[in-house]
Enzyme design. Structure first.
Site, PDB file in Angstrom:
ATOM      1  N   HIS A 142      -6.560 -13.313  -7.763  1.00 13.88           N
ATOM      2  CA  HIS A 142      -7.396 -12.315  -7.101  1.00 13.88           C
ATOM      3  C   HIS A 142      -8.794 -12.374  -7.701  1.00 13.88           C
ATOM      4  O   HIS A 142      -8.951 -12.610  -8.896  1.00 13.88           O
ATOM      5  CB  HIS A 142      -6.804 -10.912  -7.264  1.00 13.88           C
ATOM      6  N   LYS A 161       0.846  -1.189   0.000  1.00 10.36           N
ATOM      7  CA  LYS A 161       0.000   0.000   0.000  1.00 10.36           C
ATOM      8  C   LYS A 161       0.888   1.248   0.000  1.00 10.36           C
ATOM      9  O   LYS A 161       1.986   1.205   0.532  1.00 10.36           O
ATOM     10  CB  LYS A 161      -0.907   0.012   1.237  1.00 10.36           C
TER      11      LYS A 161
END
Length: 475
Positions: free
Chosen positions: A294, A175
């Site tokens: 994902h 992140k």
């Protein structure tokens, strides 16, 4: 057309529209071991009988159309048609019911999830006679599942490649997910791996943007992996997202990852598509790459209770299409997922044989025969206080990923990784000693804080963070 030809064409044929249930509702039908079975949650329009709605689903997802056609006489509908063979009410929902449909195996191309879904869910969901329709579950017979390669490697082969046993694997999503340069991104990867994580990860929308082109990211992440491996003596990995705008570009990225010698790549299997995913899975099997999956976009399909497709169906499709990991919710984090339902499809991902269990949303007994299993990934809004629950819920064969729960540590990325690794090791040791993590988990974490200042700092910063909302996807 000559009058003579017209006469022949009309023999035994009566034009017009007839009720679907006359042909496709067959409650006397005995399902075969080779049938693909589907459980649909059907909400018909007012005035449409349950039998007609269920038969319409069977017809429109197999051989039927809105009117009688004379070419029906050129084939054997009894051999190829889908059949609605049972209907049951949904408790507490007067306008909904479960329609069970059996499809003969010959309707589907071997080894193609794309064709399977195009047939079963490709057109019928827009049918006007239905207010809503949801595919709750599929039974995939061994005769069909054996036409798929499945996961590139599977759980045991992955553990052997990584030389890591007896605990969940530990990961982290870098992140912020967008905006970092390739070099700074690689730095974060190194710090997290050096701190004790097994994996770091590209987020789902990290592809090849102007601020960080894919090739630069791959190179800096590979450097971070090798440096962390040399310093820790552990095998490390980073999920390099190979998802791209074309299959050719996706494969080019996977080839470059293999040339760098990294252990794992990643794909967004729903936005990328099943055809692309299966192609990538075959390449990974042939070239020794693990494949992380994902599920970006899944909630568009599976979030609503009365329309779409349940994630357990998407999970089965992924196991056939191919993937070694897939995100599966957390139960305790920020993303949707009720415990019994989540553990139901986690078992469908990992186990060889799963018994029918309606209490967990499993409508059919599923036998995967020898198809390798998939590691479920718990990711999304989790931190060190969740570690006991995650360890107890998911067990050893799982990947626990802490993005903000690593990079949000007040002392930095590496201490965040240390905190998570210490918490995991403490929970695994406590479990192995016979302690009840569900009841004693917080105490286990507090005890570990006494000899890990990094964990103590993490516990302090996230001690009041909770995501307490009602779960939508209940049985």
């Amino acid at each position: 057309m000559s009058p003579k030809t017209e006469t022949k064409a009309s023999v035994g044929f009566k034009a017009g529209v007839k009720d679907y249930r006359l042909t496709y509702y067959t409650p006397e039908y005995q399902t075969k071991d080779t049938d693909i079975l589907a459980a649909f949650r059907v909400t018909p329009q007012p005035g449409v009988p349950a039998e007609e709605a269920g038969a319409a689903v069977a017809a429109e997802s197999s051989t039927g159309t809105w009117t009688t056609v004379w070419t029906d006489g050129l084939t054997s509908l009894d051999r190829y048609k889908g059949r609605c063979y049972d209907i049951e009410p949904v408790p507490g929902e007067e306008t909904q019911f479960i329609a069970y449909v059996a499809y003969p195996l010959d309707l589907f191309e071997e080894g193609s999830v794309t064709n399977l879904f195009t047939s079963i869910v490709g057109n019928v969901f827009g049918f006007k006679a239905l207010r809503a329709l949801r595919l709750e579950d599929l039974r995939i017979p061994p005769a069909y599942s054996k036409t798929f390669q499945g996961p590139p490697h599977g759980i045991q082969v992955e553990r052997d490649k990584l030389n890591k046993y007896g605990r969940p694997l530990l990961g982290c999503t870098i992140k912020p997910k967008l905006g970092l340069s390739a070099k700074n991104y690689g730095r974060a990867v190194y710090e997290c791996l050096r701190g004790g994580l097994d994996f770091t990860k590209d987020d789902e929308n990290v592809n090849s943007q102007p601020f960080m082109r894919w090739r630069d990211r791959f190179v800096f992440c590979a450097e971070a992996i090798y440096k962390a491996q040399a310093e820790t003596g552990e095998i490390k990995g980073h999920y390099l997202n190979a998802t791209a705008g074309t299959c050719e570009e996706m494969m080019k990225r996977a080839v470059f990852a293999r040339e760098l010698g990294v252990p794992i790549v990643m794909h967004d299997y729903l936005t990328g598509g099943f055809t692309a995913n299966t192609s990538l899975a075959h390449y990974c099997r042939d070239n020794g790459l693990l494949l992380h999956i994902h599920r970006a976009m899944h909630a568009v399909i599976d979030r609503q209770r009365n329309h779409g497709m349940h994630f357990r169906v998407l999970a089965k499709a992924l196991r056939m299409s191919g993937g070694d990991h897939i995100h599966a919710g957390t139960v305790v984090g920020k993303l949707e997922g009720e415990r019994d339902v989540t553990l139901g499809f986690v078992d469908l991902l990992r186990d060889d044989f799963i018994e029918k269990d309606r209490s967990r949303g499993i409508y059919f007994t599923q036998d995967w025969v020898s198809m390798p299993g998939v590691l479920p990934v718990a990711s999304g809004g989790i931190h060190v206080w969740h570690m006991p629950a995650l360890t107890e819920i998911f067990g050893d064969d799982s990947v626990l990923q802490f993005g903000g729960g690593t990079l949000g540590h007040p002392w930095g990325n590496a201490p965040g990784a240390v905190a998570n690794r210490v918490a995991l090791e403490a929970c695994v040791q406590a479990r192995n000693e016979g302690r009840d993590l569900a009841r004693e988990g917080n105490e286990v974490i507090r005890e570990a804080c006494k000899w890990s200042p990094e964990l103590a700092a993490a516990c302090e910063i996230w001690k009041e963070i909770k995501f307490e909302f009602d779960v939508i996807d209940r049985l």
